[in-house]
Design an enzyme around this catalytic site. Sequence first.
Site, PDB file in Angstrom:
ATOM      1  N   CYS A  86       3.964 -16.088   8.500  1.00 45.51           N
ATOM      2  CA  CYS A  86       4.920 -15.955   7.172  1.00 45.51           C
ATOM      3  C   CYS A  86       5.603 -17.464   7.218  1.00 45.51           C
ATOM      4  O   CYS A  86       6.192 -17.542   6.078  1.00 45.51           O
ATOM      5  CB  CYS A  86       6.090 -14.854   7.698  1.00 45.51           C
ATOM      6  SG  CYS A  86       5.380 -13.228   8.383  1.00 45.51           S
ATOM      7  N   HIS A 335       7.634 -10.016   0.120  1.00 45.00           N
ATOM      8  CA  HIS A 335       7.234 -11.022   0.833  1.00 45.00           C
ATOM      9  C   HIS A 335       5.757 -11.122   1.085  1.00 45.00           C
ATOM     10  O   HIS A 335       5.248 -10.543   1.858  1.00 45.00           O
ATOM     11  CB  HIS A 335       7.743 -10.556   2.349  1.00 45.00           C
ATOM     12  CG  HIS A 335       7.474 -11.434   3.376  1.00 45.00           C
ATOM     13  ND1 HIS A 335       7.037 -12.903   3.506  1.00 45.00           N
ATOM     14  CD2 HIS A 335       7.438 -10.909   4.774  1.00 45.00           C
ATOM     15  CE1 HIS A 335       7.144 -13.345   4.566  1.00 45.00           C
ATOM     16  NE2 HIS A 335       7.044 -12.369   5.253  1.00 45.00           N
TER      17      HIS A 335
HETATM   18  N1  COA Z   1      12.404  -1.980   0.669  1.00 43.18           N
HETATM   19  C1  COA Z   1      12.875  -0.837  -0.341  1.00 43.18           C
HETATM   20  N2  COA Z   1      12.272  -0.120  -0.836  1.00 43.18           N
HETATM   21  C2  COA Z   1      11.026   0.295  -0.243  1.00 43.18           C
HETATM   22  C3  COA Z   1      10.520  -0.665   0.630  1.00 43.18           C
HETATM   23  C4  COA Z   1      11.338  -1.646   1.148  1.00 43.18           C
HETATM   24  N3  COA Z   1      10.740  -2.552   2.116  1.00 43.18           N
HETATM   25  N4  COA Z   1       9.175  -0.394   1.126  1.00 43.18           N
HETATM   26  C5  COA Z   1       8.942   0.810   0.147  1.00 43.18           C
HETATM   27  N5  COA Z   1      10.007   1.029  -0.730  1.00 43.18           N
HETATM   28  C6  COA Z   1      10.054   2.176  -1.490  1.00 43.18           C
HETATM   29  C7  COA Z   1       8.919   2.561  -2.476  1.00 43.18           C
HETATM   30  O1  COA Z   1       9.149   1.473  -3.671  1.00 43.18           O
HETATM   31  C8  COA Z   1       8.989   3.607  -2.586  1.00 43.18           C
HETATM   32  O2  COA Z   1       9.992   4.016  -3.792  1.00 43.18           O
HETATM   33  P1  COA Z   1       9.564   5.366  -4.762  1.00 43.18           P
HETATM   34  O3  COA Z   1       9.296   6.454  -4.085  1.00 43.18           O
HETATM   35  O4  COA Z   1      10.997   5.238  -5.463  1.00 43.18           O
HETATM   36  O5  COA Z   1       8.465   4.669  -5.634  1.00 43.18           O
HETATM   37  C9  COA Z   1       9.085   4.323  -1.591  1.00 43.18           C
HETATM   38  O6  COA Z   1      10.186   3.301  -0.806  1.00 43.18           O
HETATM   39  C10 COA Z   1       8.084   4.523  -0.557  1.00 43.18           C
HETATM   40  O7  COA Z   1       7.063   3.504  -0.524  1.00 43.18           O
HETATM   41  P2  COA Z   1       5.981   3.454   0.398  1.00 43.18           P
HETATM   42  O8  COA Z   1       4.985   2.265  -0.029  1.00 43.18           O
HETATM   43  O9  COA Z   1       5.266   4.897   0.682  1.00 43.18           O
HETATM   44  O10 COA Z   1       6.422   3.141   1.859  1.00 43.18           O
HETATM   45  P3  COA Z   1       6.083   2.799   3.168  1.00 43.18           P
HETATM   46  O11 COA Z   1       6.667   3.999   3.912  1.00 43.18           O
HETATM   47  O12 COA Z   1       4.432   2.899   3.062  1.00 43.18           O
HETATM   48  O13 COA Z   1       6.468   1.580   3.716  1.00 43.18           O
HETATM   49  C11 COA Z   1       7.548   0.228   4.999  1.00 43.18           C
HETATM   50  C12 COA Z   1       7.717   1.100   4.027  1.00 43.18           C
HETATM   51  C13 COA Z   1       8.943  -0.473   5.253  1.00 43.18           C
HETATM   52  C14 COA Z   1       6.974   0.659   6.434  1.00 43.18           C
HETATM   53  C15 COA Z   1       6.786  -1.152   4.632  1.00 43.18           C
HETATM   54  O14 COA Z   1       7.419  -1.939   3.607  1.00 43.18           O
HETATM   55  C16 COA Z   1       6.782  -2.268   5.612  1.00 43.18           C
HETATM   56  O15 COA Z   1       5.843  -2.238   6.407  1.00 43.18           O
HETATM   57  N6  COA Z   1       7.431  -3.383   5.452  1.00 43.18           N
HETATM   58  C17 COA Z   1       7.217  -4.538   6.303  1.00 43.18           C
HETATM   59  C18 COA Z   1       6.299  -5.385   6.080  1.00 43.18           C
HETATM   60  C19 COA Z   1       5.913  -6.575   7.285  1.00 43.18           C
HETATM   61  O16 COA Z   1       5.929  -6.261   8.428  1.00 43.18           O
HETATM   62  N7  COA Z   1       6.053  -7.815   6.954  1.00 43.18           N
HETATM   63  C20 COA Z   1       5.773  -8.643   7.903  1.00 43.18           C
HETATM   64  C21 COA Z   1       7.110  -9.052   8.280  1.00 43.18           C
HETATM   65  S1  COA Z   1       7.371 -10.333   9.438  1.00 43.18           S
END
Ligand code: COA
Length: 387
Positions: A86, A335
Amino acid sequence: MGAKAAIVGAGHTRFGALDAGPRALLRNAVDAAFASVDRGAERSVVDEAYLASLGFGGWQIGNSAAVLAEELGQPGLPTTHIENACASGGFAIRAAVAALGSGAADLVLVAGVEKMTDVPSGRRRYWLGVSGDTEWERLAGLTFAGVYGLIASRYLSDHRVGPEALAEVAVKNHENGALNPNAHFRKVLRSDQVLRAPRVADPLGLYDCCPVSDGAAALLLARADLARRFTDTPVYLEGLGAGSDHLAVQERPELTRFVASRRAAEAAFRAADVDRGRISFLEVHDCFTIAELLALEDLGYAAPGEAAEITLSGATRRTGRLPVNPDGGLKAKGHPIGATGVSQAYEVFLQLRGAAGARQVPGATRALTHNVGGAGATATVTIFAAG
Ligand code: COA
């Protein structure tokens, strides 16, 4: 120390779940960067190019920087792929400044890109996970949300603070993101929504996490003494610092301090020779809400445990005394791994030229970017000043 480099142009795509593939995203950001330069930055004038990426979502892991030569219409141009997870963007900027400072180049393109949303979730978990420690973390099933969840638990328990400070980071960054047309999320959140959201890695819930995003950003960096050839309003890079730490968090003496960030900040402030109080705003690496609290402490703006109180006081809001992440941060802006560090510098370029629109930090003259690889294994800090 006098600045060795300046940003003279910058471009950005929207961040989010986008239809465009990585090549199109890169092209859009690079085209926008050239279009933003006031004069004299034809593609043929670029001496070198750096690409920050974790491998286009895993589709193009090797040799990806060559596409920049194609995009510039300059086959033969030296190009380099920089990968520090990152923090790839911050390290690509650092490499570009070294090339400019050494006299090897007068004008350098730095671009960052990632295309994450069309990677199936199992493959994405593997692809993101290989930036953490494989033996002790990934193969044991620990994700980045899991690592930051452990760090957050430790922080809250060591400093006897509640999760409200984490929620305030999310609320603030979503409020800022709502003003940023490039942000992945433009929805405002209330603290109770953040606190009641489904758990991802306790104490971190859905709204404590950055999303999975596509996007690209690009910068044109010139030698500081040549910058005014290209624009009357360059943004100078006054000081750069970088650091690393144990790859596995379990090897580190403390969970809640990132040595890489601390070292990077000390080096950047030493090089820029400015006091912390002279920085108008910070762009910090809030991949999870806890990371913004750690950043305030590692960058020297708060003692251990104090970042929670400072955040709850409203000081880090866009209108507070120390605005943090006016663009929405990783939390709301999104991100796309390799693009993030470049995107932070893009925000600084807009803000220090008074061109950030509704999210403008009034009177901003200096800014700091902080870009972290994974759970703190690598970090860069850069200090910028308006020309
Ligand atoms: N913040 C706010 N809203 C989020 C979100 C986030 N991080 N991630 C997803 N959403 C919302 C989506 O827009 C969706 O909304 P909707 O139902 O109104 O359309 C809902 O939450 C579900 O989205 P979905 O894509 O199914 O979520 P998910 O459960 O597959 O993923 C996380 C959620 C948090 C697990 C995923 O965003 C993630 O893995 N984030 C971390 C990424 C990472 O690790 N990056 C490297 C960092 S070091």
